[in-house]
Write a protein that holds these residues in place. Structure first.
Motif, PDB file in Angstrom:
ATOM      1  N   GLY A 208     -65.454 -50.756  -0.314  1.00 61.48           N
ATOM      2  CA  GLY A 208     -66.707 -50.787   0.436  1.00 61.48           C
ATOM      3  C   GLY A 208     -67.800 -50.161  -0.393  1.00 61.48           C
ATOM      4  N   LEU A 209     -69.030 -50.510  -0.049  1.00 59.13           N
ATOM      5  CA  LEU A 209     -70.180 -49.994  -0.776  1.00 59.13           C
ATOM      6  C   LEU A 209     -71.013 -49.098   0.118  1.00 59.13           C
ATOM      7  CD1 LEU A 209     -71.192 -53.266  -2.608  1.00 59.13           C
ATOM      8  CD2 LEU A 209     -70.104 -51.272  -3.617  1.00 59.13           C
ATOM      9  N   GLU A 210     -71.454 -48.014  -0.431  1.00 59.95           N
ATOM     10  CA  GLU A 210     -72.345 -47.085   0.257  1.00 59.95           C
ATOM     11  C   GLU A 210     -73.764 -47.567   0.034  1.00 59.95           C
ATOM     12  OE1 GLU A 210     -73.481 -43.544   2.321  1.00 59.95           O
ATOM     13  OE2 GLU A 210     -71.587 -44.601   2.160  1.00 59.95           O
ATOM     14  N   LYS A 211     -74.537 -47.716   1.116  1.00 63.62           N
ATOM     15  CA  LYS A 211     -75.923 -48.184   0.978  1.00 63.62           C
ATOM     16  C   LYS A 211     -76.836 -47.031   0.585  1.00 63.62           C
ATOM     17  CE  LYS A 211     -76.459 -52.316   3.704  1.00 63.62           C
ATOM     18  NZ  LYS A 211     -77.246 -52.967   4.730  1.00 63.62           N
ATOM     19  N   LEU A 212     -77.829 -47.354  -0.246  1.00 63.44           N
ATOM     20  CA  LEU A 212     -78.906 -46.427  -0.585  1.00 63.44           C
ATOM     21  C   LEU A 212     -80.081 -46.793   0.302  1.00 63.44           C
ATOM     22  CD1 LEU A 212     -78.743 -46.643  -4.458  1.00 63.44           C
ATOM     23  CD2 LEU A 212     -78.069 -44.726  -3.051  1.00 63.44           C
ATOM     24  N   GLY A 213     -80.205 -46.138   1.429  1.00 59.33           N
ATOM     25  CA  GLY A 213     -81.204 -46.550   2.412  1.00 59.33           C
ATOM     26  C   GLY A 213     -80.771 -47.881   2.982  1.00 59.33           C
ATOM     27  N   LYS A 214     -81.514 -48.958   2.664  1.00 60.14           N
ATOM     28  CA  LYS A 214     -81.118 -50.273   3.144  1.00 60.14           C
ATOM     29  C   LYS A 214     -80.580 -51.158   2.027  1.00 60.14           C
ATOM     30  CE  LYS A 214     -85.906 -51.855   2.995  1.00 60.14           C
ATOM     31  NZ  LYS A 214     -86.972 -52.492   3.718  1.00 60.14           N
ATOM     32  N   TYR A 215     -80.433 -50.609   0.804  1.00 59.53           N
ATOM     33  CA  TYR A 215     -80.002 -51.400  -0.338  1.00 59.53           C
ATOM     34  C   TYR A 215     -78.550 -51.107  -0.713  1.00 59.53           C
ATOM     35  CZ  TYR A 215     -85.010 -51.937  -0.909  1.00 59.53           C
ATOM     36  OH  TYR A 215     -86.329 -52.200  -0.695  1.00 59.53           O
ATOM     37  N   TYR A 216     -77.815 -52.169  -1.050  1.00 63.30           N
ATOM     38  CA  TYR A 216     -76.493 -52.004  -1.647  1.00 63.30           C
ATOM     39  C   TYR A 216     -76.624 -51.661  -3.124  1.00 63.30           C
ATOM     40  CZ  TYR A 216     -73.894 -53.954   2.276  1.00 63.30           C
ATOM     41  OH  TYR A 216     -73.328 -54.159   3.499  1.00 63.30           O
TER      42      TYR A 216
ATOM     43  N   ALA B 123     -71.310 -44.633  -6.815  1.00 56.30           N
ATOM     44  CA  ALA B 123     -70.469 -44.223  -5.695  1.00 56.30           C
ATOM     45  C   ALA B 123     -70.062 -45.455  -4.900  1.00 56.30           C
ATOM     46  CB  ALA B 123     -71.197 -43.230  -4.798  1.00 56.30           C
ATOM     47  N   PHE B 124     -68.822 -45.472  -4.448  1.00 58.64           N
ATOM     48  CA  PHE B 124     -68.286 -46.563  -3.646  1.00 58.64           C
ATOM     49  C   PHE B 124     -67.025 -46.070  -2.957  1.00 58.64           C
ATOM     50  CE2 PHE B 124     -67.234 -47.015  -8.120  1.00 58.64           C
ATOM     51  CZ  PHE B 124     -65.849 -46.922  -8.098  1.00 58.64           C
ATOM     52  N   TYR B 125     -66.555 -46.850  -1.996  1.00 54.06           N
ATOM     53  CA  TYR B 125     -65.341 -46.488  -1.275  1.00 54.06           C
ATOM     54  C   TYR B 125     -64.139 -47.078  -1.990  1.00 54.06           C
ATOM     55  CZ  TYR B 125     -68.268 -44.861   2.502  1.00 54.06           C
ATOM     56  OH  TYR B 125     -69.188 -44.168   3.228  1.00 54.06           O
ATOM     57  N   SER B 126     -63.104 -46.242  -2.163  1.00 53.26           N
ATOM     58  CA  SER B 126     -61.865 -46.656  -2.802  1.00 53.26           C
ATOM     59  C   SER B 126     -60.738 -45.831  -2.202  1.00 53.26           C
ATOM     60  CB  SER B 126     -61.961 -46.438  -4.318  1.00 53.26           C
ATOM     61  OG  SER B 126     -60.822 -46.954  -4.960  1.00 53.26           O
ATOM     62  N   PHE B 127     -59.517 -46.130  -2.611  1.00 58.98           N
ATOM     63  CA  PHE B 127     -58.368 -45.353  -2.164  1.00 58.98           C
ATOM     64  C   PHE B 127     -58.225 -44.097  -3.015  1.00 58.98           C
ATOM     65  CE2 PHE B 127     -56.499 -49.516  -0.670  1.00 58.98           C
ATOM     66  CZ  PHE B 127     -56.587 -49.207   0.673  1.00 58.98           C
TER      67      PHE B 127
ATOM     68  N   ASP C 241     -53.671 -40.456  -1.725  1.00 58.21           N
ATOM     69  CA  ASP C 241     -52.919 -40.567  -0.467  1.00 58.21           C
ATOM     70  C   ASP C 241     -53.186 -41.896   0.241  1.00 58.21           C
ATOM     71  OD1 ASP C 241     -51.895 -37.987  -0.830  1.00 58.21           O
ATOM     72  OD2 ASP C 241     -53.647 -37.086   0.152  1.00 58.21           O
ATOM     73  N   TYR C 242     -53.775 -42.850  -0.458  1.00 56.00           N
ATOM     74  CA  TYR C 242     -54.124 -44.173   0.079  1.00 56.00           C
ATOM     75  C   TYR C 242     -55.027 -44.091   1.300  1.00 56.00           C
ATOM     76  CZ  TYR C 242     -50.799 -45.989  -3.221  1.00 56.00           C
ATOM     77  OH  TYR C 242     -50.144 -46.309  -4.378  1.00 56.00           O
ATOM     78  N   GLU C 243     -55.955 -43.165   1.238  1.00 57.13           N
ATOM     79  CA  GLU C 243     -56.982 -43.053   2.262  1.00 57.13           C
ATOM     80  C   GLU C 243     -58.293 -43.565   1.670  1.00 57.13           C
ATOM     81  OE1 GLU C 243     -55.389 -38.988   4.409  1.00 57.13           O
ATOM     82  OE2 GLU C 243     -56.824 -38.844   2.786  1.00 57.13           O
ATOM     83  N   LYS C 244     -59.064 -44.262   2.475  1.00 56.75           N
ATOM     84  CA  LYS C 244     -60.355 -44.792   2.020  1.00 56.75           C
ATOM     85  C   LYS C 244     -61.367 -43.653   2.003  1.00 56.75           C
ATOM     86  CE  LYS C 244     -63.709 -48.380   3.161  1.00 56.75           C
ATOM     87  NZ  LYS C 244     -64.030 -49.478   4.096  1.00 56.75           N
ATOM     88  N   VAL C 245     -61.861 -43.317   0.793  1.00 52.46           N
ATOM     89  CA  VAL C 245     -62.801 -42.214   0.623  1.00 52.46           C
ATOM     90  C   VAL C 245     -63.935 -42.659  -0.287  1.00 52.46           C
ATOM     91  CG1 VAL C 245     -61.087 -40.392   0.983  1.00 52.46           C
ATOM     92  CG2 VAL C 245     -61.499 -41.261  -1.308  1.00 52.46           C
ATOM     93  N   LEU C 246     -65.056 -41.949  -0.207  1.00 52.26           N
ATOM     94  CA  LEU C 246     -66.185 -42.204  -1.083  1.00 52.26           C
ATOM     95  C   LEU C 246     -65.900 -41.558  -2.439  1.00 52.26           C
ATOM     96  CD1 LEU C 246     -69.022 -43.469  -1.187  1.00 52.26           C
ATOM     97  CD2 LEU C 246     -69.926 -41.228  -0.606  1.00 52.26           C
ATOM     98  N   VAL C 247     -65.903 -42.354  -3.490  1.00 50.96           N
ATOM     99  CA  VAL C 247     -65.568 -41.905  -4.837  1.00 50.96           C
ATOM    100  C   VAL C 247     -66.814 -41.988  -5.701  1.00 50.96           C
ATOM    101  CG1 VAL C 247     -64.150 -42.414  -6.869  1.00 50.96           C
ATOM    102  CG2 VAL C 247     -63.205 -42.742  -4.593  1.00 50.96           C
ATOM    103  N   GLU C 248     -67.060 -40.962  -6.526  1.00 50.29           N
ATOM    104  CA  GLU C 248     -68.154 -40.992  -7.485  1.00 50.29           C
ATOM    105  C   GLU C 248     -67.563 -41.087  -8.884  1.00 50.29           C
ATOM    106  OE1 GLU C 248     -71.225 -38.111  -7.240  1.00 50.29           O
ATOM    107  OE2 GLU C 248     -71.626 -38.529  -5.143  1.00 50.29           O
ATOM    108  N   VAL C 249     -68.124 -42.004  -9.684  1.00 51.17           N
ATOM    109  CA  VAL C 249     -67.645 -42.243 -11.039  1.00 51.17           C
ATOM    110  C   VAL C 249     -68.824 -42.069 -11.991  1.00 51.17           C
ATOM    111  CG1 VAL C 249     -66.616 -43.959 -12.573  1.00 51.17           C
ATOM    112  CG2 VAL C 249     -65.921 -43.865 -10.199  1.00 51.17           C
ATOM    113  N   GLN C 250     -68.596 -41.426 -13.117  1.00 49.30           N
ATOM    114  CA  GLN C 250     -69.641 -41.274 -14.124  1.00 49.30           C
ATOM    115  C   GLN C 250     -70.047 -42.636 -14.664  1.00 49.30           C
ATOM    116  OE1 GLN C 250     -71.287 -38.456 -15.193  1.00 49.30           O
ATOM    117  NE2 GLN C 250     -70.232 -37.452 -13.499  1.00 49.30           N
ATOM    118  N   LYS C 251     -71.330 -42.895 -14.792  1.00 51.55           N
ATOM    119  CA  LYS C 251     -71.821 -44.175 -15.303  1.00 51.55           C
ATOM    120  C   LYS C 251     -71.325 -44.425 -16.721  1.00 51.55           C
ATOM    121  CE  LYS C 251     -75.965 -44.576 -12.487  1.00 51.55           C
ATOM    122  NZ  LYS C 251     -77.419 -44.742 -12.445  1.00 51.55           N
TER     123      LYS C 251
END
Length: 186
Positions: A87-95, A160-164, A167-177
């Motif tokens: 899943g994708l976290e929106k920035l305001g109203k933008y994906y 940032a986006f949602y990933s497992f 523990d196979y739980e859907k969480v918001l993950v941040e990755v370095q660009k």
């Protein structure tokens, strides 16, 4: 005599046209069921049409954003590992928000508010965090240089986006660009 008569008729027609009101009429709002003489409709009617109590009208141009179930994309990291984007976290109203020099031209901005628009892309291949190529599913390439891509985070350093998690739980993950090699959309 005929020319005088024609000249008088022409002058009369021009004078008559000059007095015509060419200004557009004021727009009128259609009457809503239950309104009489400008009085607001009852609460049940306002709830049914989606308007708020403060009187702010809801947009009639809203488009449904259909996000498919399951993985949306795969992120290939520079170290060879992959992450599934659930899943994708929106920035305001933008994906996604992107600005930079497209194909060596002047500055271009792309901002998607619907997932269907972003799903037309096939992949984003990063040369570095400010230079990358976007390929579309139609086989077109868009080369962005000196660009900034914001995906799920307004940070200049992370996406940032949602990933497992482990523990196979859907969480918001941040990755370095700087750690992202490509993003492949499904």
């Amino acid at each position: 005599m005929r020319t005088t008569l024609i000249a008088l008729l022409l002058a009369l027609a021009l004078t008559g046209c000059g007095f015509a009101d060419d200004s557009p009429e004021e727009p009128t709002t259609p009457a809503v069921a239950g309104e009489a003489d400008g009085a607001p409709a009852d609460a049940a009617t306002q709830e049914a049409d989606g308007s708020e109590e403060e009187g702010a009208a809801a947009s009639t141009n809203e488009v449904m954003d259909i996000v498919p179930d399951g993985p949306l994309a795969t992120v290939q990291l520079a170290n060879g590992s992959t992450l599934e984007i659930l899943g994708l976290e929106k920035l305001g109203k933008y994906y996604l928000y992107l600005h930079g020099d497209l194909n060596g031209r002047s500055s271009t901005i792309i901002s998607y508010t619907r997932f269907q628009d972003m799903a037309r892309w096939d992949a984003i291949i990063f040369k570095d965090e400010n230079n990358f190529i976007v390929t579309t599913k139609q086989g077109k390439e868009m080369i962005f240089m000196n660009a900034r891509l914001f995906l799920g985070s307004d940070s200049n350093d992370t996406y940032a986006f949602y990933s497992f998690n482990d523990d196979y739980e859907k969480v918001l993950v941040e990755v370095q660009k700087s750690a992202v090699a490509s993003i492949k959309f499904k």
